[in-house]
Design a protein around this motif. Structure first.
Motif, PDB file in Angstrom:
ATOM      1  N   GLU A   1       2.638   3.728  -6.987  1.00 23.95           N
ATOM      2  CA  GLU A   1       3.154   4.993  -7.513  1.00 23.95           C
ATOM      3  C   GLU A   1       1.985   5.865  -7.952  1.00 23.95           C
ATOM      4  N   ALA A   2       2.017   7.088  -7.512  1.00 25.71           N
ATOM      5  CA  ALA A   2       0.952   8.029  -7.898  1.00 25.71           C
ATOM      6  C   ALA A   2       1.552   9.418  -8.005  1.00 25.71           C
TER       7      ALA A   2
ATOM      8  N   LYS B   1       0.491  13.738  -8.520  1.00 25.51           N
ATOM      9  CA  LYS B   1      -0.523  14.799  -8.557  1.00 25.51           C
ATOM     10  C   LYS B   1       0.008  15.891  -9.461  1.00 25.51           C
TER      11      LYS B   1
ATOM     12  N   ASN C   1       3.931  16.534  -8.318  1.00 28.60           N
ATOM     13  CA  ASN C   1       4.442  15.923  -7.089  1.00 28.60           C
ATOM     14  C   ASN C   1       4.212  14.424  -7.100  1.00 28.60           C
ATOM     15  N   THR C   2       5.139  13.689  -6.541  1.00 32.66           N
ATOM     16  CA  THR C   2       4.893  12.277  -6.280  1.00 32.66           C
ATOM     17  C   THR C   2       4.044  12.188  -5.019  1.00 32.66           C
ATOM     18  N   ILE C   3       3.004  11.374  -5.040  1.00 37.60           N
ATOM     19  CA  ILE C   3       2.135  11.273  -3.854  1.00 37.60           C
ATOM     20  C   ILE C   3       1.868   9.821  -3.454  1.00 37.60           C
ATOM     21  N   GLY C   4       2.455   8.868  -4.173  1.00 41.23           N
ATOM     22  CA  GLY C   4       2.181   7.462  -3.894  1.00 41.23           C
ATOM     23  C   GLY C   4       2.922   6.953  -2.675  1.00 41.23           C
ATOM     24  N   HIS C   5       2.679   5.700  -2.354  1.00 40.16           N
ATOM     25  CA  HIS C   5       3.416   5.083  -1.239  1.00 40.16           C
ATOM     26  C   HIS C   5       4.886   4.908  -1.620  1.00 40.16           C
TER      27      HIS C   5
ATOM     28  N   ASP D   1       7.968   6.485  -3.993  1.00 43.02           N
ATOM     29  CA  ASP D   1       8.339   7.703  -4.714  1.00 43.02           C
ATOM     30  C   ASP D   1       8.591   7.393  -6.184  1.00 43.02           C
TER      31      ASP D   1
END
Lengths: 403, 241
Positions: free
Chosen positions: B62-63, B65, B130-134, B136
């Motif tokens: 999870e990441a 931005k 924004n979600t940017i990880g692998h 959501d």
């Protein structure tokens, strides 16, 4: 005694690309210095990168420059050359021999030497140093193979006189990019610019457009490859309302896009039409294509389509329409110009407004009007609030600066 | 272009009596997340953009931005939000889901049950998450935390940070009626980063050519509070009346 290869320059004339390599850099922050090959420092092909433009070098004699040192040698003149170190294997006959030849031919076609050999020349030394000496390339295959990433391995050799046998010195390994023609904006050939073609971009562009020999062919292959990144790597940004994640108003965060291609987070898996148009434009133009990213607008209804990363035919994300759409576009980005759309497939059959759907990725297809079944009418139905609202907006055309 | 959004309606929602400067996400706000990249862009005439890339400390796929735009005024933040909305292909974004506290002054989100994409303004700030990880992840909790950072006033008069802060403040009249020029200088004795927010009982803060101004609602001396925070969330408050 021996002759030692010290360095090789491929881009020995940074003001020209007709008889030598173009000026490139690795990425936003890393440059590529000339000479590209240095004795001791350059071990693998990845350590020695060069790129050639097919159109500009066509019919020209391509040259490199190399420098040599003498060790324990009194003579002041030698013949020097380099030959392809990966010559075809000897025919062993039988099935195995045939198989070896086939494998060799395939490898050569995909990755083999495109620079040919280095033509023999007499090289004079002063104080054991030749300085940089120009060599012609013999039988380069740049123009016959087309766009690609190729690997050259040269066995360098010297001899004192023609009567003597050749003596091997070092081997040099090089990774060679072949592009169509001089890169187009936002790429440039300005010294020290961060918009010089990035080899990290060429790694993808040259592979995606492998063997292409024309702009249209290259842009088509790039568009297909970008669309093919879904759903494993990218998908259309339904959760974000179709927001841009890699392209902004005037810039393209190519560094983050490359990170994502390498399996890192980048700016995430979601992209929209502006991202797709910018990626296609940037990755095509680095090969010499001449595309723009440009919009059609505004607020128009949609036919069912297959968005990147989706396997469901629907108006994008189930929305009634787009506020705008953006594609890679040729020439003036107007109704009579062709577009490349890596964001979605349209329905290719006679009735794009309903099932059954026959998917077609729009590549090199005329934008068109609301009377003829070109891209425009396949994207947006000929109803009120549909096709007539979907107007080309050439004033929006842009080539985003690469970050 | 997208004309679904009525920017004039946003004016009545703006927190005009708050101004935020030199903002950064502190360790308290980003608790549970690892900041793996931070980019401060070149300041433009309109705003200063800072991009934060955060990876969840436990769920490493999870990441998020976070783009934080520090604008010169609330209306510049609104104008920038409008520009952002125009690069969404959806014809109109929904508002964020209603919770106990409304998010920001003006807020929009993406579609779906999980709020993976949020844009909101508060005073002179515009935030895009924004979600940017692998995998959501909802960005709502982080949006709420940042917004709380923006607008919340501490209940106590004095925090723990005051001992190490050097600060000067002056209010000067200008030729324009009710417009006051504010001179503010804040420095940590140990050179650690600090951000600040100014509150007033009414009126409107804004910057013009990098100079901070206050449009007072009347001719009386304004009551302005200054809150300074450090990277750990420690704060101090000063009354500047």
């Amino acid at each position: 005694m021996s002759v030692i290869l010290k360095a090789i320059k491929f881009n020995h004339d940074s003001n020209a690309l007709t008889h030598d390599a173009i000026t490139i850099r690795r990425n936003k922050t890393e440059t590529i210095s000339v000479p590209e090959w240095i004795d001791g420092a350059s071990v693998n092909a990845e350590d020695s990168l060069a790129a050639y433009a097919m159109q500009e070098t066509s019919g020209q004699t391509i040259t490199i420059q190399a420098r040599f040192h003498l060790v324990n040698e009194r003579a002041s003149s030698f013949e020097i050359r380099a030959i392809d170190a990966n010559k075809a294997p000897r025919d062993q006959g039988g099935c195995i021999g045939w198989l070896i030849k086939l494998i060799y031919a395939i490898i050569q076609a995909f990755f083999g030497n495109v620079l040919g050999d280095v033509k023999t020349r007499v090289t004079n030394f002063s104080n054991n140093d030749s300085g940089f000496v120009s060599f012609d390339l013999l039988n380069p295959k740049i123009w016959t193979k087309g766009v690609g990433v190729y690997f050259t391995e040269w066995q360098w050799q010297y001899r004192r006189t023609r009567k003597q046998k050749w003596t091997n010195m070092q081997m040099s390994r090089h990774k060679i990019y072949v592009i169509l023609e001089a890169p187009k904006s936002s790429w440039n050939q300005t010294a020290n610019s961060d918009q010089l073609p990035w080899t990290e971009v060429l790694d993808y562009s040259c592979n995606w457009a492998r063997f292409a020999k024309t702009r249209d062919e290259a842009a088509t292959k790039i568009t297909e490859s970008v669309y093919g990144l879904g759903p494993a790597t990218f998908e259309y940004d339904c959760p974000g309302g179709g927001s841009s994640h890699y392209a902004s108003w005037t810039t393209f965060n190519c560094t983050k896009f490359l990170e994502k291609l390498k399996g890192l987070f980048g700016n995430g898996k979601y992209i929209n039409c502006t991202d797709c148009a910018t990626i296609v434009t940037t990755f095509s133009n680095v090969l010499g294509c001449d595309l723009w990213s440009s919009r059609m607008q505004s607020s128009f209804k949609l036919n069912p389509l297959l968005a990147i990363g989706s396997n469901t035919w629907q108006t994008a994300c189930g929305w009634s329409g787009f506020s705008y759409h953006e594609v890679a576009w040729k020439n003036n980005c107007d109704a009579n110009d062709e577009i490349f759309d890596a964001c979605l497939q349209v329905d290719a059959d006679a009735n794009p407004t309903g099932p059954p759907h026959s998917g077609m990725l729009p590549v090199n297809i005329k934008f068109g009007d609301c009377n003829t079944m070109d891209y425009r009418l396949r994207l947006s139905p000929g109803v009120a609030g549909g096709c007539t609202n979907c107007n080309p907006a050439p004033a929006t055309r842009i080539r985003r600066t690469v970050l | 272009m997208n004309d679904q959004y009525d920017i004039n309606k946003w004016k009545g929602l703006a927190t005009k009596n708050l101004f935020i400067g030199d903002y950064f996400i502190d360790k308290k706000t980003s608790a549970g997340w690892y900041l793996y990249e931070k980019n401060v862009s070149t300041k433009t005439s309109d705003y200063l953009l800072t991009e934060y890339y955060l990876q969840h400390l436990i769920n490493k796929d999870e990441a998020i931005k976070i783009d934080i735009h520090e604008c010169a005024s609330w209306d510049q933040a609104h104008a920038l939000l409008s520009q952002y909305l125009q690069v969404h292909m959806a014809q109109e974004l929904p508002r964020t889901r209603q919770q106990k506290e409304r998010l920001g002054d003006v807020d929009y989100a993406g579609f779906g049950d999980m709020e993976q994409h949020i844009l909101f303004t508060r005073a002179n700030m515009l935030v895009v998450l924004n979600t940017i990880g692998h995998n959501d992840v909802s960005v709502r909790a982080m949006a709420d935390a940042i917004d709380t950072d923006f607008y919340l006033r501490p209940l106590q008069e004095e925090g723990t940070l005051s001992a190490v802060i050097n600060f000067s403040f002056s209010i000067n009249k200008t030729d324009e009626e009710n417009i006051l020029e504010l001179q503010l200088s804040i420095q940590d004795n140990l050179q650690r980063p600090l951000w600040y927010k100014l509150f007033a009982a009414g009126g409107e803060f804004y910057k013009r050519n990098d100079q901070l101004f206050f449009n007072s609602p009347n001719d009386q001396a304004p009551k302005i509070s200054l809150i300074i925070k450090d990277e750990y969330g420690a704060w101090t408050q000063k009354n500047l009346s």
